[in-house]
Each structure stands twice: as C-alpha cells, then as structure tokens.
Design a protein around this motif. Structure first.
Motif, PDB file in Angstrom:
ATOM      1  N   PRO A 182       9.264  19.153 -20.158  1.00  0.00           N
ATOM      2  CA  PRO A 182      10.299  19.768 -19.295  1.00  0.00           C
ATOM      3  C   PRO A 182      10.802  21.096 -19.860  1.00  0.00           C
ATOM      4  O   PRO A 182      11.498  21.831 -19.172  1.00  0.00           O
ATOM      5  CB  PRO A 182      11.426  18.722 -19.308  1.00  0.00           C
ATOM      6  N   LEU A 183      10.449  21.393 -21.118  1.00  0.00           N
ATOM      7  CA  LEU A 183      10.980  22.563 -21.793  1.00  0.00           C
ATOM      8  C   LEU A 183      10.064  23.784 -21.708  1.00  0.00           C
ATOM      9  O   LEU A 183      10.444  24.879 -22.133  1.00  0.00           O
ATOM     10  CB  LEU A 183      11.250  22.243 -23.274  1.00  0.00           C
ATOM     11  N   ARG A 184       8.846  23.595 -21.166  1.00  0.00           N
ATOM     12  CA  ARG A 184       7.889  24.701 -21.079  1.00  0.00           C
ATOM     13  C   ARG A 184       6.804  24.321 -20.082  1.00  0.00           C
ATOM     14  O   ARG A 184       6.752  23.189 -19.613  1.00  0.00           O
ATOM     15  CB  ARG A 184       7.273  24.993 -22.456  1.00  0.00           C
ATOM     16  N   GLU A 185       5.940  25.282 -19.753  1.00  0.00           N
ATOM     17  CA  GLU A 185       4.833  25.036 -18.844  1.00  0.00           C
ATOM     18  C   GLU A 185       3.654  24.463 -19.620  1.00  0.00           C
ATOM     19  O   GLU A 185       3.254  25.003 -20.650  1.00  0.00           O
ATOM     20  CB  GLU A 185       4.406  26.338 -18.151  1.00  0.00           C
ATOM     21  N   GLU A 186       3.094  23.376 -19.128  1.00  0.00           N
ATOM     22  CA  GLU A 186       1.880  22.824 -19.735  1.00  0.00           C
ATOM     23  C   GLU A 186       1.178  21.910 -18.735  1.00  0.00           C
ATOM     24  O   GLU A 186       1.789  21.388 -17.798  1.00  0.00           O
ATOM     25  CB  GLU A 186       2.196  22.054 -21.018  1.00  0.00           C
ATOM     26  N   ASN A 187      -0.133  21.732 -18.935  1.00  0.00           N
ATOM     27  CA  ASN A 187      -0.926  20.886 -18.052  1.00  0.00           C
ATOM     28  C   ASN A 187      -1.183  19.505 -18.634  1.00  0.00           C
ATOM     29  O   ASN A 187      -1.399  18.540 -17.902  1.00  0.00           O
ATOM     30  CB  ASN A 187      -2.268  21.568 -17.749  1.00  0.00           C
ATOM     31  N   THR A 188      -1.190  19.396 -19.966  1.00  0.00           N
ATOM     32  CA  THR A 188      -1.440  18.123 -20.630  1.00  0.00           C
ATOM     33  C   THR A 188      -0.150  17.593 -21.246  1.00  0.00           C
ATOM     34  O   THR A 188       0.548  18.330 -21.936  1.00  0.00           O
ATOM     35  CB  THR A 188      -2.505  18.290 -21.736  1.00  0.00           C
ATOM     36  N   ALA A 189       0.161  16.341 -20.971  1.00  0.00           N
ATOM     37  CA  ALA A 189       1.419  15.760 -21.454  1.00  0.00           C
ATOM     38  C   ALA A 189       1.454  15.705 -22.982  1.00  0.00           C
ATOM     39  O   ALA A 189       0.641  15.013 -23.603  1.00  0.00           O
ATOM     40  CB  ALA A 189       1.596  14.361 -20.873  1.00  0.00           C
ATOM     41  N   SER A 190       2.402  16.424 -23.582  1.00  0.00           N
ATOM     42  CA  SER A 190       2.546  16.396 -25.041  1.00  0.00           C
ATOM     43  C   SER A 190       4.007  16.236 -25.454  1.00  0.00           C
ATOM     44  O   SER A 190       4.364  16.464 -26.598  1.00  0.00           O
ATOM     45  CB  SER A 190       1.969  17.674 -25.656  1.00  0.00           C
ATOM     46  N   PHE A 191       4.827  15.849 -24.494  1.00  0.00           N
ATOM     47  CA  PHE A 191       6.251  15.603 -24.752  1.00  0.00           C
ATOM     48  C   PHE A 191       6.446  14.088 -24.735  1.00  0.00           C
ATOM     49  O   PHE A 191       6.207  13.434 -23.724  1.00  0.00           O
ATOM     50  CB  PHE A 191       7.098  16.271 -23.668  1.00  0.00           C
TER      51      PHE A 191
END
Length: 299
Positions: A42-51
C-alpha cells in the motif's frame, strides 16, 4: 461548539488488527500462508506482493522498502502525517470510520439521520490520500469539494463533501458513502450548448482531472448524485444541443442510457470508452497517471 474528544491512545491504536484495518482502506491480501498475509504494498507501486503482515504478531514488513513496524508506523507513512495526526484521524474529534460498523440500521429507522455540522476547505491527510488513490488531483477536488463534518447517530464524522443544487451534500471517505438532505442533482453551468452527465461526483472529478489542462473545456455538467434523479435532470439536459452520457457500466446505468438514446438523438453514450470497467473513475484508477494525457483526447 467544541468538536474535540479524547484521542485514541497509542497503546489502543497498536492493538487494532492490521489485516482488518488494511481491508477498511481497500487493501486485500494476495495470498495467505498461516499467520502471514501478503499484499501488494500500500506504500508504493508494485506488481508482486512483498508487503507482509504477521497477524499473530500484528506487525508488518515491506520487503521492497526494508521497513516495518506496528500500525502507527504504517499509518504515518501511509497518510504522510505525524503520530498525533494519525491518532486524530483514527479516532479524534471526528472519525472517518464507517458509521454502519458501529451503528447497525434498526428496523423502521429513517434512512437519513445525518446532520451537517460545518464544511471547510479540504485539508485532511486521510481524505487527500483517498483522493490520490482514486487518481483525483487535490487541485481539482478543492475546486468542487469541501471537507464536511457531520453527525450521525450521536457520533461525529467527516468526509469529502460535494454540494448539490439544493444545498445538500454527497459525502465520501475511505469507508463510507452517504448524502445529506435535501437530495438533488448538481449542475455546473458554463453557458454551453453541450452538457456531460455523470452518476456520481467521483466520475465528474475524474473527467475534470483528465481534461484539466484543456483551456476550452467549457461544457456544462450534470452530476445526478443518484440515477433515480435522471428524469428530474432531463429538462435541463434537453435544453442543450448535445448530451454526453458517462453513466456506470452496470445494468441500471446502461438501461437509462438506452432509454435516453431512444428518446432523443441529442444523447450520446460514451460508456464504451471504459467498457471493461465499472465506471469512469475505475477506468482512471487502472490506466494510471502515465496514460491520462493520451487517453484524455478520447473523451
């Protein structure tokens, strides 16, 4: 009137379930492994879940940022605010938490028990962040919206307010959608022979944000605020030579569009431009800021 209340303590805030809180913000896990809930950050743009949120520990860690912590550590980054501001947003003098979760509707209870207390210029970190998530520039929103404080069932809340022609407000925040009485359409008049029609104000703001750099964008606008008000809007709409419909891509919206097109050749249905999305704002959120300028020429 004193709008202040006792703030949620840091200890109480830390005990709030991170998974539930993320869900309220509109973030759902991409996968779940035992106590680990994985999200696209939720804190940045990304395509692969790493949070990752470990629900047992109630702690998060963003592998892309190399940072983590408790819900307060998350909140001050997510809303770009101080600890005090975050606690106030969560449960200060006014809350933006969904009233219906605290106050289930009782049988025969009137639909509207909402009282506007005051409206001011938009400034809330949470509301501005919400607009950013909906891809609405704050400069556009502040031209048409207010920060509205209201009372519902003896509790105080606040949200983004969009005024109608009778002085009532459509109200949105991350968790709640409501309106104050009286309910009515909103017209924006520029003495044009062309008018654009939207079901809700988020779609109107989306249109304005896409075409914000066009100097000659002087169409009239009608925001229905409810599809049921279309008939009420027809006399004003049909006083124009051209009527451009940007209604939702659902059964109700398309039914009204079909009926309008069958009644007059003045109507033009533009919903095919966002045919794979629920509405214009949903389309805008998905195309992203990079394509706004290019796709704006199609509207």
């Amino acid at each position: 009137m004193d709008f202040r209340k006792q703030k949620l303590s840091i200890t109480e805030a830390k005990e709030m379930d991170m998974v539930q809180y993320l869900s309220l913000l509109g973030h759902e896990p991409s996968k779940i492994r035992n106590n680990d809930y994985w999200y696209r950050s939720p804190l940045r743009e990304e395509n692969t879940a790493s949070f990752k949120v470990n629900r047992k520990l109630n702690r998060w860690y963003d592998h892309g940022l190399g940072e983590g912590g408790n819900i307060i550590d998350f909140g001050i980054q997510y809303f770009d605010c101080s600890v005090g501001e975050f606690l106030k947003e969560m449960n200060g003098g006014f809350s933006f938490q969904e009233p219906s979760k605290s106050f289930p509707k009782r049988k025969n209870e009137p639909e509207h028990q909402l009282k506007i207390l005051k409206d001011v210029a938009l400034s809330s970190h949470a509301l501005i962040r919400y607009l950013e998530q909906r891809k609405i520039p704050v400069e556009v929103a502040t031209r048409y919206c207010r920060e509205v404080y209201y009372e519902l069932n003896a509790k105080n809340y606040y949200g983004i307010g969009f005024k109608n022609d009778s002085g009532g407000f459509e109200i949105r925040n991350p968790y709640f959608k409501a309106s104050s009485s009286p309910k009515d359409i909103t017209t924006v008049k520029n003495a044009s022979d062309e008018v654009a029609v939207f079901e809700g104000f988020m779609d109107f703001l989306s249109f304005k944000s896409i075409r914000e750099n066009e100097i000659n964008n002087t169409s009239d606008f009608v925001i229905l605020n409810s599809l049921s008000l279309f008939e009420k809007a027809r006399p004003f709409l049909e006083s124009h030579k051209s009527i451009n419909l940007y209604l939702d891509n659902d059964a109700a919206g398309q039914k009204v569009a079909r009926e309008a097109l069958s009644n007059s050749k003045k109507y033009n249905d533009h919903s095919k431009l966002y045919q794979n999305h629920k509405d214009l704002n949903d389309w805008l959120v998905h195309i992203g800021k990079q394509q706004k300028k290019r796709l704006g020429n199609k509207l």
